[in-house]
Design a protein around this motif. Structure first.
Motif, PDB file in Angstrom:
ATOM      1  N   UNK A  86       0.834  -1.199   0.000  1.00  0.00           N
ATOM      2  CA  UNK A  86       0.000   0.000   0.000  1.00  0.00           C
ATOM      3  C   UNK A  86       0.874   1.255   0.000  1.00  0.00           C
ATOM      4  N   UNK A  87       1.899   1.262   0.856  1.00  0.00           N
ATOM      5  CA  UNK A  87       2.778   2.431   0.906  1.00  0.00           C
ATOM      6  C   UNK A  87       3.568   2.584  -0.379  1.00  0.00           C
ATOM      7  N   UNK A  88       4.075   1.480  -0.927  1.00  0.00           N
ATOM      8  CA  UNK A  88       4.893   1.543  -2.140  1.00  0.00           C
ATOM      9  C   UNK A  88       4.111   2.124  -3.309  1.00  0.00           C
ATOM     10  N   UNK A  89       2.876   1.678  -3.481  1.00  0.00           N
ATOM     11  CA  UNK A  89       2.051   2.170  -4.590  1.00  0.00           C
ATOM     12  C   UNK A  89       1.764   3.663  -4.404  1.00  0.00           C
ATOM     13  N   UNK A  90       1.395   4.052  -3.203  1.00  0.00           N
ATOM     14  CA  UNK A  90       1.115   5.470  -2.944  1.00  0.00           C
ATOM     15  C   UNK A  90       2.372   6.321  -3.147  1.00  0.00           C
ATOM     16  N   UNK A  97      -6.708   0.317  -8.270  1.00  0.00           N
ATOM     17  CA  UNK A  97      -8.070   0.191  -7.758  1.00  0.00           C
ATOM     18  C   UNK A  97      -8.119   0.348  -6.250  1.00  0.00           C
ATOM     19  N   UNK A  98      -7.091  -0.119  -5.544  1.00  0.00           N
ATOM     20  CA  UNK A  98      -7.082  -0.025  -4.084  1.00  0.00           C
ATOM     21  C   UNK A  98      -6.873   1.407  -3.599  1.00  0.00           C
ATOM     22  N   UNK A  99      -6.239   2.243  -4.414  1.00  0.00           N
ATOM     23  CA  UNK A  99      -5.963   3.621  -4.028  1.00  0.00           C
ATOM     24  C   UNK A  99      -7.165   4.516  -4.323  1.00  0.00           C
ATOM     25  N   UNK A 100      -7.652   4.458  -5.543  1.00  0.00           N
ATOM     26  CA  UNK A 100      -8.813   5.259  -5.955  1.00  0.00           C
ATOM     27  C   UNK A 100      -9.434   4.611  -7.185  1.00  0.00           C
ATOM     28  N   UNK A 101     -10.489   3.871  -6.967  1.00  0.00           N
ATOM     29  CA  UNK A 101     -11.098   3.074  -8.046  1.00  0.00           C
ATOM     30  C   UNK A 101     -11.585   3.941  -9.206  1.00  0.00           C
TER      31      UNK A 101
END
Length: 445
Positions: A86-90, A97-101
Motif C-alpha cells: 500500500x505504501x509503495x504504490x502510494x 483500484x485499491x488507491x482510488x477506483x
C-alpha cells in the motif's frame, strides 16, 4: 536489442523501526534498534526471549472498505506484505483500484507482481482446541482428529498459510492482471523476487511490477527452532539493543523478527513519461546455489556468495571499484558471518578495504524472507539522501573479517550499491543498484 532499463519508483516498508519506509530509514540513520523483549507470546521458557517485533497496527486501515472481510483470512505475513505494498504504490504516484477506483492511471494487464514469502507458521492457539478434542486417554488419536478434531478447524484455515497468498491478496487489492509469481527461498526471497520482477519488465512482459517480500518470524514454533539449533543468541536477553552483533568479536547468534518490504519497479520510459521520481536503477542481479554438507551453515569460504556477486557486477558492467556501498546479510552468527565476509572479500578483491559495509540486522533483526527487500529499500534511501548511516554493535571486528564496517555516518554520493544475502540451504543472491538521481534524464536516456 538491449533489454529495457528498469527503475525503482516507489518504496514501502514495515519493520521493527516503524510502519513506513520513512520511519525505518529515520530509525536506521539514528542508530535506533527495534529489538525488544517478545510480547507476541510468553517467551520465559525460551533461551532467546527477544525479537524485532513490528508495532501494533490495524490492517483494516490499509485496505478499502469493500475488502475488509478478507482481512480475516490474512496471516501476519500477509498483513505485512499488504501494508508495505500500500505504501509503495502510494509513494510511486500510481493509482490502482485499491488507491482510488475512480481514477486508476495504470493498465492492470501491464502490471506484474512478484513477492517472496517464508514458512508461514500457524499460531498454536488456532489449532489447540482441535488437537485437544483429538486426545484419547492422554494420547493424540488420529482417528479422533479425523472425526471430531478437524471439525473445529475452519475450512478456509489453509488460505491464511499458503505462501502465494501474499501476492494473491496484493494482486486482488490493486487489480494486478499481469504476470504473478511467489518466491520461497528463505532469507534471499526478497532479493530474488525483485530480480525476477526486474527481468519480467526487461523482457517486455510488463511495464510495472510490485516486488519484495514479507515474513513474521516472531512465532513460538519458529523461535523455538532457532533456539534448538543454536542460531538465536541467548546472551543479551536483558540488553536487547546490544544483542545482534554482525561481524563483531562478541557476536553470539542472531535475533529474529517481523518485516515487509515492497518496491515499485517500472521500465524507465514509463517512469519518465509520467514524471515519476526515481530512487535507483536496478542494473545487476546474480544468484547461485551450493550444497554444503552442514545444512545449518553456509560453506566456510562463502564461495556461493562470491559467484552471485560476480554475476551481478558482470550484468551491471561494472567492477568492484564502482561500488560505494555494500549491505550484506550479516546475521551475527559467527561462523556464517566469517564465511560471508570471505565470500564478499573474494568478489571485491583489494577494494574490500575501501567499500563501506553497512549491516542492518543489528537494528532490524533477521526478518527472514523480508531481509533483502528491506535492504534494497535502505540502499535506495541512502542513495537519495547521499548518506551511509553508522552500523551499531560492531565494536571490535571479529578476527579474520576484513570488511570495512561503517563506524561513523558517511556523507557521500553513492554511485552503485550492492545488496547481497544467503540461506543456510546454499541459495545466494546479489542485487546492484545504480544511482541516477544526480544526473539529468536527458544524459541518461
Amino acid at each position: 536489442m538491449e533489454p529495457t532499463r528498469v527503475v525503482i519508483t516507489g518504496i514501502g516498508a514495515i519493520s521493527p523501526l516503524g510502519l513506513t519506509a520513512r520511519q525505518m530509514w529515520e530509525g536506521l540513520c539514528a542508530g535506533k534498534c527495534g529489538i525488544k523483549r517478545i510480547t507476541a507470546f510468553d517467551p520465559v521458557k525460551f533461551s532467546c526471549r527477544i525479537a524485532g517485533e513490528v508495532e501494533e497496527y490495524k490492517i483494516q486501515q490499509y485496505v478499502p472498505k469493500s475488502f475488509r472481510k478478507a482481512t480475516k483470512l490474512m496471516s501476519r505475513d500477509i498483513e505485512l506484505a499488504v501494508i508495505a505494498a500500500d505504501e509503495a504504490v502510494r509513494d510511486s504516484g500510481l493509482i490502482t483500484r485499491a488507491i482510488d477506483e475512480q481514477n486508476v492511471n495504470v493498465k492492470p494487464e501491464r502490471m506484474a507482481i512478484n513477492v517472496g514469502a517464508g514458512l508461514i507458521s500457524c499460531d498454536p492457539c488456532e489449532l489447540a482446541p482441535a488437537v485437544a478434542k483429538s486426545v484419547d486417554n492422554g494420547k493424540f488419536d488420529i482417528r479422533k482428529w479425523g472425526k471430531e478434531g478437524i471439525e473445529l478447524v475452519t475450512p478456509l484455515w489453509l488460505l491464511k498459510y499458503l505462501p502465494n497468498m501474499l501476492a494473491c491478496h496484493i494482486g486482488i487489492l490493486h487489480d494486478i492482471q499481469g504476470p504473478s509469481n511467489t518466491i520461497t527461498l528463505a532469507e534471499v526471497s526478497g532479493h530474488i523476487a525483485i530480480s525476477e520482477a526486474t527481468e519480467t519488465i526487461a523482457r517486455g512482459a510488463s511495464d510495472i511490477a510490485l516486488a519484495g517480500a514479507a515474513e513474521s518470524k516472531v512465532n513460538p514454533v519458529l523461535i523455538m527452532r532457532q533456539c534448538l539449533i543454536n542460531r538465536a543468541t541467548s546472551r543479551y536477553n536483558d540488553q536487547p539493543q546490544r544483542a545482534c552483533r554482525p561481524y563483531d568479536a562478541d557476536a553470539s547468534g542472531s535475533v529474529f523478527g517481523d518485516g515487509g518490504g515492497i518496491i515499485v519497479l517500472e521500465n524507465i520510459d514509463n517512469a519518465t513519461k509520467r514524471g515519476a521520481k526515481i530512487y535507483a536503477e536496478l542494473v545487476g542481479i546474480g544468484q547461485s546455489a551450493s550444497i554444503n554438507p552442514s545444512y545449518e551453515h553456509i560453506e566456510p569460504d562463502g564461495y556461493g556468495l562470491t559467484i552471485a556477486i560476480e554475476k551481478a557486477l558482470a550484468q551491471a558492467n561494472i567492477s568492484p571499484k564502482d561500488i560505494d556501498l555494500i549491505i550484506p546479510h550479516g546475521t551475527a552468527i559467527p561462523q556464517d558471518d566469517f564465511a560471508e565476509a570471505k565470500g564478499i572479500e573474494n568478489a571485491m578483491g583489494r577494494e574490500i578495504k575501501r567499500i563501506p559495509v553497512w549491516p542492518t540486522k543489528s537494528m532490524l533483526s533477521n526478518t527472514g524472507a523480508a531481509c533483502g527487500a528491506l535492504d534494497v529499500i535502505a540502499a535506495c534511501c541512502a542513495m537519495k539522501d547521499d548518506v551511509i548511516p553508522a552500523a551499531i554493535n560492531c565494536e571490535k571486528i571479529a578476527t579474520g573479517c576484513n570488511l570495512n564496517i561503517v563506524k561513523d555516518k558517511i556523507k557521500t554520493n553513492i554511485r552503485y550499491a550492492l545488496c547481497c544475502g544467503y540461506t543456510y540451504g546454499g541459495q545466494t543472491a546479489a542485487v546492484v543498484l545504480k544511482n541516477i538521481q544526480h544526473r539529468t534524464l536527458n544524459v541518461e536516456l
